[in-house]
Design a protein around this motif. Structure first.
Motif, PDB file in Angstrom:
ATOM      1  N   ALA A  38      85.100  55.609  32.854  1.00 48.72           N
ATOM      2  CA  ALA A  38      86.448  56.043  33.197  1.00 48.72           C
ATOM      3  C   ALA A  38      87.407  54.862  33.170  1.00 48.72           C
ATOM      4  O   ALA A  38      88.554  54.962  32.701  1.00 48.72           O
ATOM      5  CB  ALA A  38      86.453  56.703  34.576  1.00 48.72           C
ATOM      6  N   GLY A  39      86.948  53.713  33.655  1.00 50.73           N
ATOM      7  CA  GLY A  39      87.799  52.514  33.617  1.00 50.73           C
ATOM      8  C   GLY A  39      88.123  52.090  32.194  1.00 50.73           C
ATOM      9  O   GLY A  39      89.251  51.701  31.867  1.00 50.73           O
ATOM     10  N   GLU A  40      87.102  52.188  31.303  1.00 49.90           N
ATOM     11  CA  GLU A  40      87.332  51.845  29.889  1.00 49.90           C
ATOM     12  C   GLU A  40      88.311  52.812  29.248  1.00 49.90           C
ATOM     13  O   GLU A  40      89.195  52.404  28.486  1.00 49.90           O
ATOM     14  CB  GLU A  40      85.984  51.876  29.160  1.00 49.90           C
ATOM     15  CG  GLU A  40      86.080  51.472  27.705  1.00 49.90           C
ATOM     16  CD  GLU A  40      86.464  50.020  27.528  1.00 49.90           C
ATOM     17  OE1 GLU A  40      86.969  49.676  26.427  1.00 49.90           O
ATOM     18  OE2 GLU A  40      86.292  49.222  28.480  1.00 49.90           O
ATOM     19  N   LEU A  41      88.172  54.079  29.581  1.00 48.83           N
ATOM     20  CA  LEU A  41      89.118  55.073  29.044  1.00 48.83           C
ATOM     21  C   LEU A  41      90.537  54.809  29.528  1.00 48.83           C
ATOM     22  O   LEU A  41      91.494  54.928  28.757  1.00 48.83           O
ATOM     23  CB  LEU A  41      88.671  56.487  29.454  1.00 48.83           C
ATOM     24  CG  LEU A  41      87.410  57.021  28.765  1.00 48.83           C
ATOM     25  CD1 LEU A  41      87.029  58.387  29.336  1.00 48.83           C
ATOM     26  CD2 LEU A  41      87.626  57.136  27.258  1.00 48.83           C
ATOM     27  N   LYS A  42      90.675  54.424  30.768  1.00 48.23           N
ATOM     28  CA  LYS A  42      92.003  54.132  31.288  1.00 48.23           C
ATOM     29  C   LYS A  42      92.624  52.945  30.563  1.00 48.23           C
ATOM     30  O   LYS A  42      93.817  52.934  30.265  1.00 48.23           O
ATOM     31  CB  LYS A  42      91.924  53.862  32.789  1.00 48.23           C
ATOM     32  CG  LYS A  42      91.638  55.095  33.636  1.00 48.23           C
ATOM     33  CD  LYS A  42      91.560  54.748  35.114  1.00 48.23           C
ATOM     34  CE  LYS A  42      91.283  55.985  35.956  1.00 48.23           C
ATOM     35  NZ  LYS A  42      91.167  55.662  37.408  1.00 48.23           N
ATOM     36  N   ARG A  43      91.795  51.912  30.328  1.00 48.99           N
ATOM     37  CA  ARG A  43      92.306  50.752  29.597  1.00 48.99           C
ATOM     38  C   ARG A  43      92.740  51.129  28.178  1.00 48.99           C
ATOM     39  O   ARG A  43      93.796  50.680  27.686  1.00 48.99           O
ATOM     40  CB  ARG A  43      91.244  49.647  29.555  1.00 48.99           C
ATOM     41  CG  ARG A  43      91.070  48.926  30.877  1.00 48.99           C
ATOM     42  CD  ARG A  43      90.217  47.682  30.703  1.00 48.99           C
ATOM     43  NE  ARG A  43      88.849  48.023  30.308  1.00 48.99           N
ATOM     44  CZ  ARG A  43      87.878  48.284  31.168  1.00 48.99           C
ATOM     45  NH1 ARG A  43      88.121  48.275  32.481  1.00 48.99           N
ATOM     46  NH2 ARG A  43      86.670  48.577  30.738  1.00 48.99           N
ATOM     47  N   LYS A  44      91.953  51.960  27.514  1.00 50.65           N
ATOM     48  CA  LYS A  44      92.305  52.396  26.165  1.00 50.65           C
ATOM     49  C   LYS A  44      93.586  53.236  26.159  1.00 50.65           C
ATOM     50  O   LYS A  44      94.425  53.121  25.273  1.00 50.65           O
ATOM     51  CB  LYS A  44      91.158  53.181  25.546  1.00 50.65           C
ATOM     52  CG  LYS A  44      89.973  52.311  25.188  1.00 50.65           C
ATOM     53  CD  LYS A  44      88.885  53.111  24.499  1.00 50.65           C
ATOM     54  CE  LYS A  44      87.725  52.210  24.070  1.00 50.65           C
ATOM     55  NZ  LYS A  44      86.670  52.976  23.369  1.00 50.65           N
ATOM     56  N   ILE A  45      93.720  54.106  27.173  1.00 44.25           N
ATOM     57  CA  ILE A  45      94.934  54.922  27.287  1.00 44.25           C
ATOM     58  C   ILE A  45      96.152  54.038  27.487  1.00 44.25           C
ATOM     59  O   ILE A  45      97.207  54.239  26.876  1.00 44.25           O
ATOM     60  CB  ILE A  45      94.792  55.942  28.434  1.00 44.25           C
ATOM     61  CG1 ILE A  45      93.760  57.007  28.070  1.00 44.25           C
ATOM     62  CG2 ILE A  45      96.137  56.591  28.751  1.00 44.25           C
ATOM     63  CD1 ILE A  45      93.401  57.931  29.211  1.00 44.25           C
ATOM     64  N   ALA A  46      96.046  53.017  28.347  1.00 40.61           N
ATOM     65  CA  ALA A  46      97.160  52.111  28.594  1.00 40.61           C
ATOM     66  C   ALA A  46      97.539  51.349  27.323  1.00 40.61           C
ATOM     67  O   ALA A  46      98.725  51.194  26.995  1.00 40.61           O
ATOM     68  CB  ALA A  46      96.797  51.137  29.716  1.00 40.61           C
ATOM     69  N   THR A  47      96.511  50.887  26.583  1.00 43.27           N
ATOM     70  CA  THR A  47      96.774  50.166  25.329  1.00 43.27           C
ATOM     71  C   THR A  47      97.477  51.071  24.315  1.00 43.27           C
ATOM     72  O   THR A  47      98.432  50.676  23.644  1.00 43.27           O
ATOM     73  CB  THR A  47      95.462  49.646  24.742  1.00 43.27           C
ATOM     74  OG1 THR A  47      94.830  48.770  25.686  1.00 43.27           O
ATOM     75  CG2 THR A  47      95.709  48.894  23.443  1.00 43.27           C
ATOM     76  N   SER A  48      96.994  52.316  24.233  1.00 40.58           N
ATOM     77  CA  SER A  48      97.609  53.279  23.307  1.00 40.58           C
ATOM     78  C   SER A  48      99.054  53.574  23.682  1.00 40.58           C
ATOM     79  O   SER A  48      99.936  53.673  22.814  1.00 40.58           O
ATOM     80  CB  SER A  48      96.787  54.565  23.289  1.00 40.58           C
ATOM     81  OG  SER A  48      97.379  55.506  22.415  1.00 40.58           O
ATOM     82  N   GLU A  49      99.313  53.699  24.973  1.00 43.55           N
ATOM     83  CA  GLU A  49     100.690  53.955  25.427  1.00 43.55           C
ATOM     84  C   GLU A  49     101.600  52.773  25.116  1.00 43.55           C
ATOM     85  O   GLU A  49     102.759  52.941  24.737  1.00 43.55           O
ATOM     86  CB  GLU A  49     100.694  54.262  26.925  1.00 43.55           C
ATOM     87  CG  GLU A  49     100.109  55.633  27.260  1.00 43.55           C
ATOM     88  CD  GLU A  49     100.059  55.871  28.754  1.00 43.55           C
ATOM     89  OE1 GLU A  49     100.212  54.872  29.516  1.00 43.55           O
ATOM     90  OE2 GLU A  49      99.872  57.035  29.165  1.00 43.55           O
TER      91      GLU A  49
END
Length: 200
Positions: A38-49
């Motif tokens: 979940a933490g990795e997904l959050k980091r990827k979402i932030a990078t994408s945003e």
């Protein structure tokens, strides 16, 4: 002495505790894995945003530049249209000047009167210098030599008309003379002078 059955078989509570301990350990491990994912997904979402925001800013900047370039193109096109109209006016004027028969059209009344006045003035000088009547061709020759250009298809005839219509000249002895001025008989030529009908 043989051991009792109770000594050989472990108590049930110990077996059950070991099973639950293993199960709790597995659940904790699975929870840790899900938390990390979940933490990795959050980091990827932030990078994408962040990348999306950068792309949106670049797109807005490109739209602004495109609007500026479009305005510049419209201004350049308007200037080109104005220059085309100016070129058309210049070409039309040039054709009009080249095709206009300015040298053949009759001069204005003021110009005709000015020419007649110049002719009369110079003819008086010519006749006084000659001391006798002169024909129109001889007068024309001396006018041309004096820098007086007589336009038209028959300049000699035009000179004769100017002198004929003027009160200060009279036609006598086959030529034009100053009205009222005496002349010597021995100066009257026996033959008329014939000069070329020169044009300039």
């Amino acid at each position: 002495m043989p051991r009792s059955k109770q000594d050989i078989i472990p108590p049930k509570t110990e077996t059950e505790n070991s099973f639950f301990q293993q199960k709790d350990s597995d659940m904790r491990s699975a929870h840790l894995d899900l938390t990390a994912w979940a933490g990795e997904l959050k980091r990827k979402i932030a990078t994408s945003e962040e990348e999306t925001a950068v792309f949106r800013r670049q797109a807005a900047s490109l739209r602004t530049r495109a609007d500026v370039l479009l305005d510049m193109a419209n201004q350049a096109d308007a200037e080109a249209q104005a220059l085309r109209r100016l070129l058309q006016q210049v070409e039309t004027t040039e054709v009009s000047i080249k095709s206009g028969p300015s040298s053949q059209k009759p001069p204005p009344e003021a110009e005709r009167k000015n020419l007649a006045s110049r002719v009369r003035t110079h003819v008086k000088i010519i006749l006084k210098a000659a001391g006798r009547p002169l024909g129109r061709t001889e007068i024309l020759s001396q006018l041309i030599d004096g820098g007086i250009n007589i336009p038209g298809s028959n300049p000699a005839q035009r000179v004769g008309k100017i002198l004929w219509e003027a009160n200060e000249f009279e036609y006598k002895e086959k030529g034009y003379w100053l009205a009222g001025e005496p002349m010597s008989k021995h100066l009257i030529p026996s033959k008329r002078y014939r000069a070329p009908n020169r044009l300039k």
